[in-house]
Design a protein around this motif. Structure first.
Motif, PDB file in Angstrom:
ATOM      1  N   ARG A   6       0.685  -1.284   0.115  1.00  0.00           N
ATOM      2  CA  ARG A   6       0.120   0.142  -0.227  1.00  0.00           C
ATOM      3  C   ARG A   6       0.751   1.178   0.019  1.00  0.00           C
ATOM      4  NH1 ARG A   6      -5.410  -0.999   3.348  1.00  0.00           N
ATOM      5  NH2 ARG A   6      -5.789   0.653   1.946  1.00  0.00           N
ATOM      6  N   TYR A  59       5.016  -1.011   7.244  1.00  0.00           N
ATOM      7  CA  TYR A  59       4.571  -1.902   8.252  1.00  0.00           C
ATOM      8  C   TYR A  59       4.436  -3.219   7.358  1.00  0.00           C
ATOM      9  CZ  TYR A  59       2.988   2.436  10.429  1.00  0.00           C
ATOM     10  OH  TYR A  59       3.036   3.593  11.167  1.00  0.00           O
ATOM     11  N   ASN A  61       1.826  -6.205   7.798  1.00  0.00           N
ATOM     12  CA  ASN A  61       0.793  -6.617   8.340  1.00  0.00           C
ATOM     13  C   ASN A  61       0.445  -5.483   9.370  1.00  0.00           C
ATOM     14  OD1 ASN A  61       0.194  -8.697   6.536  1.00  0.00           O
ATOM     15  ND2 ASN A  61       1.585  -9.916   7.844  1.00  0.00           N
ATOM     16  N   ASP A  62       0.435  -5.892  10.624  1.00  0.00           N
ATOM     17  CA  ASP A  62       0.101  -4.912  11.800  1.00  0.00           C
ATOM     18  C   ASP A  62       1.391  -4.462  12.485  1.00  0.00           C
ATOM     19  OD1 ASP A  62      -2.611  -4.970  11.328  1.00  0.00           O
ATOM     20  OD2 ASP A  62      -3.012  -6.760  12.275  1.00  0.00           O
ATOM     21  N   GLU A  63       2.542  -4.782  11.969  1.00  0.00           N
ATOM     22  CA  GLU A  63       3.566  -4.452  12.618  1.00  0.00           C
ATOM     23  C   GLU A  63       4.432  -3.515  12.117  1.00  0.00           C
ATOM     24  OE1 GLU A  63       5.247  -7.749  15.385  1.00  0.00           O
ATOM     25  OE2 GLU A  63       4.436  -8.905  13.793  1.00  0.00           O
ATOM     26  N   ASP A  64       5.395  -2.813  12.868  1.00  0.00           N
ATOM     27  CA  ASP A  64       6.537  -1.961  12.233  1.00  0.00           C
ATOM     28  C   ASP A  64       7.536  -2.619  12.105  1.00  0.00           C
ATOM     29  OD1 ASP A  64       8.531   0.154  12.028  1.00  0.00           O
ATOM     30  OD2 ASP A  64       7.550   1.514  13.526  1.00  0.00           O
ATOM     31  N   THR A  82       2.463  -2.240   4.387  1.00  0.00           N
ATOM     32  CA  THR A  82       1.979  -0.565   4.129  1.00  0.00           C
ATOM     33  C   THR A  82       3.109   0.452   4.364  1.00  0.00           C
ATOM     34  OG1 THR A  82      -0.186  -1.564   5.184  1.00  0.00           O
ATOM     35  CG2 THR A  82       0.338   0.871   5.322  1.00  0.00           C
TER      36      THR A  82
ATOM     37  N   SER B  57       4.497   5.320  15.832  1.00  0.00           N
ATOM     38  CA  SER B  57       3.982   4.472  14.408  1.00  0.00           C
ATOM     39  C   SER B  57       2.923   3.787  14.507  1.00  0.00           C
ATOM     40  CB  SER B  57       5.362   3.836  13.815  1.00  0.00           C
ATOM     41  OG  SER B  57       5.709   2.734  14.686  1.00  0.00           O
ATOM     42  N   MET B  58       2.763   3.053  15.489  1.00  0.00           N
ATOM     43  CA  MET B  58       1.651   2.198  15.600  1.00  0.00           C
ATOM     44  C   MET B  58       0.253   2.883  15.763  1.00  0.00           C
ATOM     45  SD  MET B  58       3.186  -0.621  15.129  1.00  0.00           S
ATOM     46  CE  MET B  58       1.446  -1.475  15.011  1.00  0.00           C
ATOM     47  N   LEU B  61      -0.511   4.043  12.234  1.00  0.00           N
ATOM     48  CA  LEU B  61      -1.250   2.984  11.454  1.00  0.00           C
ATOM     49  C   LEU B  61      -2.447   2.848  11.683  1.00  0.00           C
ATOM     50  CD1 LEU B  61      -0.729   0.671   9.289  1.00  0.00           C
ATOM     51  CD2 LEU B  61      -0.180  -0.851  11.314  1.00  0.00           C
ATOM     52  N   ARG B  65      -5.572   3.821   9.075  1.00  0.00           N
ATOM     53  CA  ARG B  65      -6.396   2.954   8.270  1.00  0.00           C
ATOM     54  C   ARG B  65      -7.955   3.178   8.683  1.00  0.00           C
ATOM     55  NH1 ARG B  65      -3.848  -2.777  10.321  1.00  0.00           N
ATOM     56  NH2 ARG B  65      -2.225  -2.969   8.554  1.00  0.00           N
TER      57      ARG B  65
END
Lengths: 92, 136
Positions: A6, A59, A61-64, A82, B57-58, B61, B65
């Motif tokens: 993305r 990222y 999936n959901d992790e940096d 992403t 950063s989390m 995200l 989203r």
């Protein structure tokens, strides 16, 4: 192996305006090399000699990815990568 | 020109005051393409610093989203300077990467008077713009 990547607005000039592109690679570094073949100039906006550029967050999936291996992060089919511009600054 | 409600302007200033002397930061989301800031999102400053800010950063995200899912974009990206004027620093300019966003800066250096200014930052070029306080 297909991985969805993305792309943020600021980098869509490298993807013909596409919000997401597909690529392949065993690691994040391989994926960026693969993307470069079709989207010339993109890789240079994501990495420099020292690794991931500090101006972007990447990222898996959901992790940096900074916390799970950086460019060496292993990828598997169906993963989503992403890219977001880091939002940062300050007075100095 | 940035058009923003007094309520949202006041929330930005209140956040900047609350986090002083550290820099505060956040986003106001709005419908994509509308240029209307509507949904206030206070962000953590992962640096917790009086001279630097960075979105966690989390958290970023998750928020980005959520904006995507709601067909929103970051209409305003704000942060505070706590000892200097409300004008983009060289660091602010080098990181600015949302050409469609209004970059709002607040200075909390004066405890009684908040400076509130808005800028466009594109390709390293800063252009200040007028701020119109509009009814909701």
């Amino acid at each position: 192996m297909a991985i969805e990547v993305r792309i943020p607005t600021i980098l869509r000039s490298y993807t013909g305006g596409a919000k997401s592109v597909e690529g392949s690679g065993a690691t994040l570094g391989d994926l960026f090399a693969d993307l470069e073949a079709r989207h010339e100039g993109l890789r240079d906006r994501l990495v420099d000699d020292a690794g991931l550029r500090r101006f972007v967050n990447v990222y898996l999936n959901d992790e940096d990815v900074r916390f799970i291996g950086g460019l060496q992060t292993r990828l598997t089919d169906g993963d989503t990568v992403t890219v977001l511009p880091a939002v940062a600054g300050g007075r100095s | 020109m940035l058009t923003i409600s007094a309520r949202l302007r006041d929330r930005i200033i209140a956040h900047a005051r609350a986090d002083h002397p550290d820099e505060a930061c956040g986003v106001i989301a709005g419908p994509a393409g509308s240029d209307r800031p509507e949904r206030f999102i206070q962000m953590l400053n992962a640096e917790r610093s009086p001279t630097f800010y960075r979105f966690d950063s989390m958290e970023q995200l998750r928020v980005w989203r959520e904006m995507d899912d709601r067909d929103e974009e970051p209409v305003v990206i704000y942060h505070s300077h706590t000892a200097t004027e409300a004008y983009p620093s060289r660091t602010d300019i080098s990181y600015a990467s949302e050409p469609a966003a209004h970059y709002v800066l607040v200075s909390t250096r004066d405890p009684d008077l908040a400076e509130f200014r808005s800028f466009r930052i594109r390709d390293g070029v800063v252009a200040e713009e007028d701020v119109l306080i509009a009814p909701e």
